[in-house]
Structures are given as structure tokens and as C-alpha cells.
Design a protein around this motif. Structure first.
Motif, short mmCIF file in Angstrom:
data_model
loop_
_atom_site.label_atom_id
_atom_site.label_comp_id
_atom_site.label_asym_id
_atom_site.label_seq_id
_atom_site.Cartn_x
_atom_site.Cartn_y
_atom_site.Cartn_z
N LEU A 120 -27.62 -21.30 -22.29
CA LEU A 120 -27.55 -20.01 -21.61
C LEU A 120 -26.21 -19.81 -20.92
O LEU A 120 -25.70 -18.69 -20.85
CB LEU A 120 -28.71 -19.89 -20.62
CG LEU A 120 -30.11 -19.95 -21.23
CD1 LEU A 120 -31.17 -19.79 -20.15
CD2 LEU A 120 -30.29 -18.91 -22.32
N PRO A 283 -31.59 -11.85 -17.25
CA PRO A 283 -32.73 -12.59 -17.80
C PRO A 283 -33.94 -11.68 -17.87
O PRO A 283 -33.94 -10.58 -17.31
CB PRO A 283 -32.94 -13.71 -16.77
CG PRO A 283 -32.50 -13.08 -15.48
CD PRO A 283 -31.41 -12.09 -15.82
N HIS A 322 -31.99 -13.76 -22.53
CA HIS A 322 -30.79 -13.78 -21.69
C HIS A 322 -29.75 -12.83 -22.27
O HIS A 322 -29.72 -12.57 -23.48
CB HIS A 322 -30.21 -15.20 -21.62
CG HIS A 322 -29.08 -15.34 -20.65
ND1 HIS A 322 -29.26 -15.27 -19.29
CD2 HIS A 322 -27.75 -15.54 -20.83
CE1 HIS A 322 -28.10 -15.44 -18.68
NE2 HIS A 322 -27.17 -15.60 -19.60
#
Length: 342
Positions: A120, A283, A322
Motif C-alpha cells: 500500500l 482507503p 486503497h
């Protein structure tokens, strides 16, 4: 910590797995903590909209007695970004689960947590490295580098001052808070400052910069994850996730050896400088209180299911939504530098 889970594990095991996965993942998120964390509510589509208002005209406006002046009209711009889904898993067999001497869920959740954090973080970094406000550290034949191909010198105080002059000229304000290193998307206050993030290979050069103050001399300042110190109000954090471009620079200057993968041209390292509101992270919130978007996915071996009638296989994995977006390109900058050979 309560999380949405999928699979055939008990709530107790699911909670343990979630805790262990996030324990390893969160401290790796250095860059992601410096942006606006704006979770997208569940069942609200895949697109997040950021709205920013531009500065009002600030030239002096004289008033005439008894005459109402024309009102200023705020102007704004909208930026939209779509979230994407990421994830991975590892497979285990019933034989492995029955014979392995180590507890598999803690072992695998540890490495999966590390992977999720890095993955991420790389998504965010990939977006930010597309920024157009770029400075280069290098000189060939007396000509200052104007592209990556000309980089052959490490980060210097002069380059930092050039970067900061540009940010301040564009009214980039110091950061005053960062996203918490926890499953929630709250923020923690920090002393007003500009933040720079670079590879750990750059640490020695930063420590050699005039005026460097190590974190142990901060006094009441609390250092961030990976922070090594500050130079003239810029706080530096190091991470191994900010990869260099190997052999992308120029030949090293005489008497100034720098790191090079092949030995002919300098490896080029990005150093990202941030002011307030430079970028946003999006997110997908998993609950009304904004719980972590990382969802553990566990299927124990020994349970018959479609495609595995004898229950010989199981998996442990994770998935997450994400996205990241540059909000104000002129509130952040990228310096591309070489690293001194040690």
C-alpha cells in the motif's frame, strides 16, 4: 479492534490475526501518514472527490464611504480518484498444519502484515513520484543538471534551500499533524514543520549536511517512524521502500564517488518534500468508526469445500482498497540525488 472477516476462523482467531497483521503493517507507512486520510464510506461507490478552494484576491481594496464594494467570489476545483483493490495470500496444506512445529497463523500473519504495509505504501509513492515539481542534484562540465540523466551529486544544503524556497513561494504551509500509526484514521499533532522522506541509503549524506540536528537532541519533539533528524526546519524520515533508479544518472564527478549499480553512472534516489495538504490517501472504511480497511482472509485446511473435497488446502491472506492523489503539486517537491559511496 473489530474487523470484517471472511473464512472459517472463529471470531477470537480472526481478531488475533487482524491484530498481528496490522501490528506489522502500520509502522511501515511513512509516506502515507503525511497526506490527508479521507476514508471512502462503505457502499458509497468507488470514487472519492476532493474539493479545494483557491486563494481570494489579496491586493488592497480601498473602501469608499457609504458605497458597498463588490463581493469576492470564492473559486474551487474538484479532484476525483477511484479506489482499487489489492491483496495476496499464502497457501498451506493439512499436512503442514498438522506437522509444523511453529504456530502458522502468527508466522504467516507476520509476513503478510509486512507485505500489506509495503504494497500500500508503494501505491502511494508511485502516485507521488509522478509530481512535476522536480529538482536535480548534479553538475557536468560546469552545467547544472536539468534532468535525471545529469544527477551525480548527493543531497546538499543548497539543494534543500532551493526546494524549500520554491515551496514557500507557492505558500506551502508546514505540516501540523500526521495520520496515526494505528488502524484508525485519526491524526496526531506535530510541531509545525516540513517533512522529507528518502531511502535509508541517503542517511549518511543527510547527517553530513551543515546544521543537522539528530532526533536525540529534539528535546520535547517526538520523532516520527523512521525519522533521523532535521536540517533548517525540514525533518527527514528514511525508508527502504523509496527505491532508487539504478544507473539513471550521470558519470560521477572526479574525486566524488557515488553509489552505482554498474559502476559507470550514478544511481538516482528520490527525496520527497511535503508541505500541508499536498496529497490525499483514500482507503475504504470498513465500518462507521473508520476501522482499518485491511481485511484478513483465512480458510483453515481440514474443511471440505468446492474444489477441495478432502480439505487438503487452506489459505491465509488479506485484501484492501486503497488510492492516493496529488492535491496540490506545488505543495510538494521531489529532489533527485545521488548517494555518496561509503
Amino acid at each position: 479492534m473489530t474487523m470484517t472477516t471472511t473464512g472459517d476462523i472463529s471470531p477470537r482467531t480472526a481478531g488475533y490475526f487482524s491484530k498481528e497483521l496490522l501490528k506489522r503493517a502500520q509502522p511501515l507507512l511513512i509516506v502515507s501518514r503525511l497526506g490527508q486520510a479521507k476514508p471512502l464510506p462503505k457502499n458509497a461507490g468507488k470514487v472519492m472527490k476532493f474539493r479545494g478552494y483557491l486563494h481570494l484576491p489579496n491586493q488592497p481594496k480601498p473602501l469608499t464611504e457609504g458605497v458597498t464594494p463588490a463581493a469576492s467570489k470564492p473559486t474551487f476545483r474538484d479532484l476525483e480518484v477511484s479506489i482499487a483493490q489489492y491483496g495476496d495470500y499464502v497457501e498451506l496444506t493439512d499436512v503442514l498444519a498438522d506437522t509444523h512445529e511453529d504456530p502458522l497463523i502468527p508466522e504467516f500473519s507476520d509476513i503478510l502484515g509486512e507485505q500489506s504495509g509495503i504494497m500500500l505504501e508503494r501505491v502511494t509513492i508511485g502516485v507521488l513520484q509522478a509530481g512535476t515539481n522536480v529538482h536535480f542534484s548534479g553538475e557536468t562540465g560546469g552545467v547544472i543538471a536539468t534532468s535525471r540523466a545529469g544527477v551525480n551529486q548527493p543531497l546538499t544544503l543548497a539543494l534543500q534551500r532551493r526546494v524549500m524556497r520554491g515551496l514557500k513561494r507557492q505558500l506551502a504551509m508546514p505540516l501540523t499533524s500526521v495520520v496515526n500509526a494505528s488502524p484508525n484514521f485519526g491524526t496526531s499533532p506535530i510541531a509545525p514543520s516540513y517533512l522529507a522522506v528518502c531511502h535509508t541509503d541517503c542517511e549518511a549524506d543527510i547527517r553530513e549536511m551543515p546544521g543537522f540536528v539528530p532526533v536525540e537532541k529534539y528535546g520535547s519533539y517526538k520523532p516520527l517512524d523512521g525519522e533521523i533528524g532535521s536540517v533548517e526546519g525540514v525533518r527527514y524520515c528514511c525508508t527502504t521502500v523509496l527505491d532508487p533508479w539504478l544507473d539513471a544518472g550521470a558519470a560521477p564527478a572526479a574525486g566524488k564517488p557515488v553509489e552505482s549499480n554498474e559502476g559507470a553512472c550514478a544511481d538516482v534516489y528520490p527525496v520527497l518534500f511535503f508541505g500541508k495538504n499536498a496529497f490525499g490517501n483514500i482507503p475504504l472504511a470498513r465500518s462507521k468508526n473508520g476501522a482499518s480497511p485491511i481485511t484478513p482472509m483465512v480458510m483453515n485446511p481440514g474443511q471440505p469445500r468446492g474444489g477441495d473435497p478432502l480439505g487438503q488446502r487452506g489459505t491465509i491472506g488479506w485484501k484492501a482498497y486503497h488510492a492516493a492523489i496529488i492535491l496540490y503539486d506545488f505543495y510538494m517537491a521531489r529532489a533527485e540525488v545521488a548517494v555518496s559511496k561509503v
